[in-house]
Scaffold this motif. Structure first.
Motif, PDB file in Angstrom:
ATOM      1  N   ARG A  23       9.993   1.138   0.306  1.00 46.26           N
ATOM      2  CA  ARG A  23      10.449   0.776  -1.031  1.00 46.26           C
ATOM      3  C   ARG A  23       9.415  -0.074  -1.781  1.00 46.26           C
ATOM      4  N   MET A  24       8.604  -0.788  -1.031  1.00 47.64           N
ATOM      5  CA  MET A  24       7.613  -1.669  -1.658  1.00 47.64           C
ATOM      6  C   MET A  24       6.293  -0.959  -1.960  1.00 47.64           C
ATOM      7  N   ALA A  25       6.243   0.359  -1.819  1.00 47.56           N
ATOM      8  CA  ALA A  25       5.004   1.097  -2.081  1.00 47.56           C
ATOM      9  C   ALA A  25       4.507   0.886  -3.504  1.00 47.56           C
ATOM     10  N   ALA A  26       5.430   0.734  -4.457  1.00 50.56           N
ATOM     11  CA  ALA A  26       5.017   0.485  -5.847  1.00 50.56           C
ATOM     12  C   ALA A  26       4.320  -0.858  -5.985  1.00 50.56           C
ATOM     13  N   CYS A  30      -0.822  -1.942  -5.841  1.00 44.96           N
ATOM     14  CA  CYS A  30      -1.730  -2.883  -6.513  1.00 44.96           C
ATOM     15  C   CYS A  30      -2.067  -4.077  -5.633  1.00 44.96           C
ATOM     16  N   HIS A  31      -1.070  -4.581  -4.907  1.00 45.67           N
ATOM     17  CA  HIS A  31      -1.263  -5.815  -4.142  1.00 45.67           C
ATOM     18  C   HIS A  31      -1.781  -5.567  -2.731  1.00 45.67           C
ATOM     19  N   GLY A  32      -2.038  -4.326  -2.373  1.00 43.18           N
ATOM     20  CA  GLY A  32      -2.602  -4.020  -1.071  1.00 43.18           C
ATOM     21  C   GLY A  32      -1.547  -3.897   0.010  1.00 43.18           C
ATOM     22  N   MET A  71       4.386  -5.331 -14.584  1.00 45.78           N
ATOM     23  CA  MET A  71       5.367  -6.014 -13.751  1.00 45.78           C
ATOM     24  C   MET A  71       6.722  -6.082 -14.455  1.00 45.78           C
ATOM     25  N   GLN A  72       6.722  -6.369 -15.731  1.00 49.49           N
ATOM     26  CA  GLN A  72       7.983  -6.421 -16.471  1.00 49.49           C
ATOM     27  C   GLN A  72       8.689  -5.070 -16.442  1.00 49.49           C
ATOM     28  N   ASN A  73       7.946  -3.991 -16.636  1.00 48.82           N
ATOM     29  CA  ASN A  73       8.542  -2.654 -16.595  1.00 48.82           C
ATOM     30  C   ASN A  73       9.114  -2.331 -15.223  1.00 48.82           C
ATOM     31  N   LEU A  74       8.426  -2.780 -14.187  1.00 55.55           N
ATOM     32  CA  LEU A  74       8.864  -2.490 -12.825  1.00 55.55           C
ATOM     33  C   LEU A  74      10.146  -3.237 -12.472  1.00 55.55           C
ATOM     34  N   LEU A  75      10.294  -4.460 -12.992  1.00 55.33           N
ATOM     35  CA  LEU A  75      11.368  -5.344 -12.537  1.00 55.33           C
ATOM     36  C   LEU A  75      12.566  -5.428 -13.468  1.00 55.33           C
TER      37      LEU A  75
END
Length: 226
Positions: A23-26, A30-32, A71-75
């Motif tokens: 789930r954290m692939a998105a 960016c964050h590795g 980040m805003q769009n993602l969250l």
């Protein structure tokens, strides 16, 4: 619900369906991997940071207090409970740190950075970084992040965001106050020195030996929206 991905899946590089790692692939795009930091020198390491700090930042991004459109769009449609799950998962990840790149700044500039980090500048009311982020700069529970292991460009850009009001925290916003007391040369020196320090372990401290020099709202968990 188990928040950590199975070790075998992490080692093989395969993401098992319906795990937090998958789930954290998105985020890790960016964050590795595991949140160890992006390769471009801008996206920071989020692995191993205190869970309350990570949760606060996710809420800030979602509300627009901290501004970065992707980040805003993602969250924007994520619940408080899911933001906590994300924060706890990344807080529990402890991949090794990469060796830092040597700084190209002159030795005198790096020494100024070390001085600001370790001693501060009392003349301008700039406290030492270690006074809040811990003697080893690995962060302090519950919500103060590590400063070591962060890229130079990321550190510099965050000082700029605080100075310009693009990054905000709960009042009193101590980092915004500190950033505005520092010169651009100070920021460059601090970013250069911090980013060039090797890191072998960065477990947050459980507390500080003395009260912090400034009242800082970001050390508390933010109020959730109802």
């Amino acid at each position: 619900m188990a928040l950590a991905a199975p070790l075998a899946a992490q080692q093989s590089g395969k993401l098992e369906p319906n795990t937090m790692a998958a789930r954290m692939a998105a985020c890790t795009a960016c964050h590795g991997s595991q949140g160890r930091a992006g390769p471009d020198g801008y996206y920071p390491r989020i692995a191993g940071k205190p869970a309350d700090y990570l949760y606060n930042q996710l809420v800030y991004f979602r509300s627009g207090q901290r501004q970065y459109r992707p980040m805003q769009n993602l969250l924007e449609h994520m619940s408080d409970d899911y933001l906590r799950q994300i924060a706890e998962w990344f807080s529990g990840q402890h991949p090794p740190y990469a060796d830092p790149s040597p700084s190209r700044l002159p030795a005198a500039v790096l020494d100024r950075g070390r001085q600001l980090v370790m001693e501060g500048d009392p003349r301008r009311g700039v406290p030492a970084c270690v006074a809040c982020h811990g003697a080893s700069l690995t962060g302090v529970l519950p919500a103060v992040p590590a400063l070591v292991g962060l890229p130079h460009d990321y550190i510099s850009s965050q000082f700029g965001a605080w100075t310009n009001g693009l990054r905000k925290a709960i009042e009193p916003d101590c980092m915004a106050d500190i950033a505005r007391r520092m010169t651009p040369e100070d920021v460059s020196a601090v970013a250069g020195w911090l980013s060039s320090q090797p890191v072998r372990s960065a477990t947050p401290s459980s507390g500080l030996p003395a009260p912090p020099p400034m009242e800082c709202g970001s050390q508390m968990r933010v109020e959730v929206r109802q």
